[in-house]
Scaffold this motif. Structure first.
Motif, short mmCIF file in Angstrom:
data_model
loop_
_atom_site.label_atom_id
_atom_site.label_comp_id
_atom_site.label_asym_id
_atom_site.label_seq_id
_atom_site.Cartn_x
_atom_site.Cartn_y
_atom_site.Cartn_z
N MET A 128 39.59 48.91 -19.97
CA MET A 128 38.32 48.39 -19.42
C MET A 128 38.51 47.59 -17.99
O MET A 128 39.48 47.01 -18.00
CB MET A 128 37.86 47.24 -20.66
CG MET A 128 36.43 46.85 -20.39
SD MET A 128 35.81 45.65 -21.64
CE MET A 128 34.44 45.37 -20.99
N SER A 129 37.47 48.05 -17.23
CA SER A 129 37.68 47.50 -15.79
C SER A 129 37.21 46.05 -15.69
O SER A 129 36.42 45.58 -16.61
CB SER A 129 36.97 48.54 -14.86
OG SER A 129 35.64 48.57 -15.26
N ARG A 130 37.52 45.31 -14.54
CA ARG A 130 37.15 43.99 -14.49
C ARG A 130 36.94 43.82 -13.19
O ARG A 130 37.61 44.50 -12.20
CB ARG A 130 38.21 42.92 -15.01
CG ARG A 130 39.59 43.28 -14.36
CD ARG A 130 40.54 42.19 -15.02
NE ARG A 130 42.20 42.42 -14.62
CZ ARG A 130 42.32 41.78 -13.42
NH1 ARG A 130 41.77 40.51 -13.20
NH2 ARG A 130 43.78 41.72 -12.93
N SER A 131 36.12 42.87 -12.62
CA SER A 131 35.74 42.70 -11.32
C SER A 131 36.59 41.32 -10.71
O SER A 131 36.48 40.08 -11.51
CB SER A 131 34.25 42.38 -11.06
OG SER A 131 33.72 43.59 -11.24
N VAL A 132 36.81 41.43 -9.63
CA VAL A 132 37.71 40.08 -9.11
C VAL A 132 37.13 39.77 -7.75
O VAL A 132 36.67 40.90 -6.82
CB VAL A 132 39.16 40.28 -8.75
CG1 VAL A 132 39.81 39.21 -8.28
CG2 VAL A 132 39.93 40.51 -10.27
N ILE A 133 36.38 38.56 -7.67
CA ILE A 133 35.85 38.27 -6.41
C ILE A 133 36.90 37.61 -5.25
O ILE A 133 37.85 36.82 -5.60
CB ILE A 133 34.85 37.14 -6.44
CG1 ILE A 133 33.70 37.55 -7.28
CG2 ILE A 133 34.17 36.76 -5.04
CD1 ILE A 133 33.21 39.03 -7.15
N THR A 134 37.03 38.22 -4.23
CA THR A 134 38.18 37.47 -3.09
C THR A 134 37.55 37.57 -1.69
O THR A 134 36.36 37.81 -1.67
CB THR A 134 39.49 38.50 -3.16
OG1 THR A 134 40.32 37.98 -2.40
CG2 THR A 134 39.03 39.98 -2.86
N ILE A 135 38.36 37.31 -0.81
CA ILE A 135 38.08 37.13 0.68
C ILE A 135 38.62 37.96 1.55
O ILE A 135 39.84 38.44 1.29
CB ILE A 135 38.28 35.75 1.14
CG1 ILE A 135 37.54 34.49 0.10
CG2 ILE A 135 38.00 35.31 2.61
CD1 ILE A 135 36.27 34.50 0.30
N CYS A 136 37.77 38.52 2.42
CA CYS A 136 38.34 39.53 3.52
C CYS A 136 39.54 39.05 4.29
O CYS A 136 39.34 37.79 4.51
CB CYS A 136 36.97 40.04 4.32
SG CYS A 136 37.88 41.02 5.65
N PRO A 137 40.80 39.64 4.42
CA PRO A 137 41.87 38.91 5.11
C PRO A 137 41.81 39.01 6.66
O PRO A 137 42.67 38.53 7.11
CB PRO A 137 42.79 40.13 4.62
CG PRO A 137 42.20 41.38 4.59
CD PRO A 137 40.86 41.29 4.00
#
Length: 310
Positions: A1-10
């Motif tokens: 099952m997939s999951r979403s992760v919120i991150t910041i552009c590098p």
């Protein structure tokens, strides 16, 4: 099952939001701008949109490398850390702590920079530097001296609310493309965009007024404009009385600068200088600048610029 992760552009300092979808094996299967981000609102520039490709590139540095007989060989993290510690101790014992210096980068996080300088202090040296000194130290010093705080006085969300936006020494469409959405929104709201830049950039092309001063002549331009505004009472006297200090001294200094001489020194036609001066007398006006100012006119240029909106 997939999951979403919120991150910041590098990449740049805008810090756009990215939403990454990861499957059970830990592999990225989806990648898009995070629509809930308060600044980027789901937008990504070309660099941000292609940053996922870096994860699978074959030439990424994944472990420590040591040069031996002219060639790099792989060593363990323990070996690398041990050798760094040994070398630093050896240098400090032989030459003293001032022989040690630490140089960081603009992509370090705040926490990393804090630990970085704490390590330097623990070893007894104040030799800590980074690319931020050349790029942003003039801005930080000018803001601290003029406003009491070495950081921005506005947020990007205020750009569309201004009646006039002045951009000096920066092409937002190139350096921070995602922020262009705020300029577009501002123009839709009737905001006048003024660009001060020797170059005819994409940002300059969308401006209502473009001044092209000879590089490093901005101090004279801004002081001449200040003198014009003061002489023609195009200033906010109540604000100056209640919120500023040493105005009379400032007025005395800029009284030596004239629009006529500014035309000769900066190469900007008198008519354009007058249009600029009259435009910024309209409130609210927002001033912003980039490396073209901080690396050219430096602290003095930025101070003369900050003094104008009053």
């Amino acid at each position: 099952m997939s999951r979403s992760v919120i991150t910041i552009c590098p990449y740049c300092g805008v810090g756009c939001g990215i939403e990454v979808t990861i499957d059970d094996a830990g592999k990225i299967i989806g990648f898009e701008g995070f629509k809930g981000h308060p600044v980027s609102h789901g937008h990504l520039c070309g660099k941000g949109a292609s940053s996922i490709k870096l994860l699978d590139t074959t030439d990424r540095l994944l472990y420590p490398m040591k040069r031996v007989n002219g060639e790099f060989i792989r060593i363990s993290w323990n070996e690398a850390i041990s050798e760094i510690v040994h070398k630093m101790k050896e240098i400090r014992e032989k030459y003293g702590p001032e022989a040690l210096a630490f140089y960081g980068g603009c992509r370090n996080t705040l926490e990393e920079v804090y630990l970085f300088q704490k390590l330097a202090r623990a070893l007894g040296t104040n030799n800590v530097d980074s690319c931020a000194r050349l790029c942003h130290d003039p801005s930080a010093k000018a803001l601290k001296d003029m406003l009491g705080y070495g950081g921005s006085a506005n947020s990007v969300n205020e750009i569309p609310k201004a009646r006039v936006v002045v951009i000096t020494g920066e092409s937002i469409t190139d350096s921070h493309p995602v922020l262009s959405q705020y300029l577009i929104e501002a123009k839709r709201n009737g905001t006048k965009i003024i660009v001060i830049d020797p170059r005819t950039t994409a940002t300059a092309k969308m401006a209502d007024l473009h001044l092209r001063p000879i590089p490093s002549t901005e101090v004279y331009l801004f002081n001449a404009v200040a003198n014009y505004l003061i002489n023609n009472e195009l200033i906010d006297r109540d604000f100056i009385i209640n919120r500023t200090e040493n105005f009379e001294e400032y007025a005395r200094v800029v009284s030596k600068y004239t629009i006529e001489d500014a035309e000769k020194i900066t190469g900007v036609p008198k008519g354009l200088i007058l249009r600029f001066a009259q435009s910024i007398a309209t409130k609210p006006v927002l001033f912003t600048w980039g490396l073209g100012m901080s690396e050219s006119s430096g602290v003095d240029g930025i101070k003369s610029y900050i003094a104008l909106p009053y």
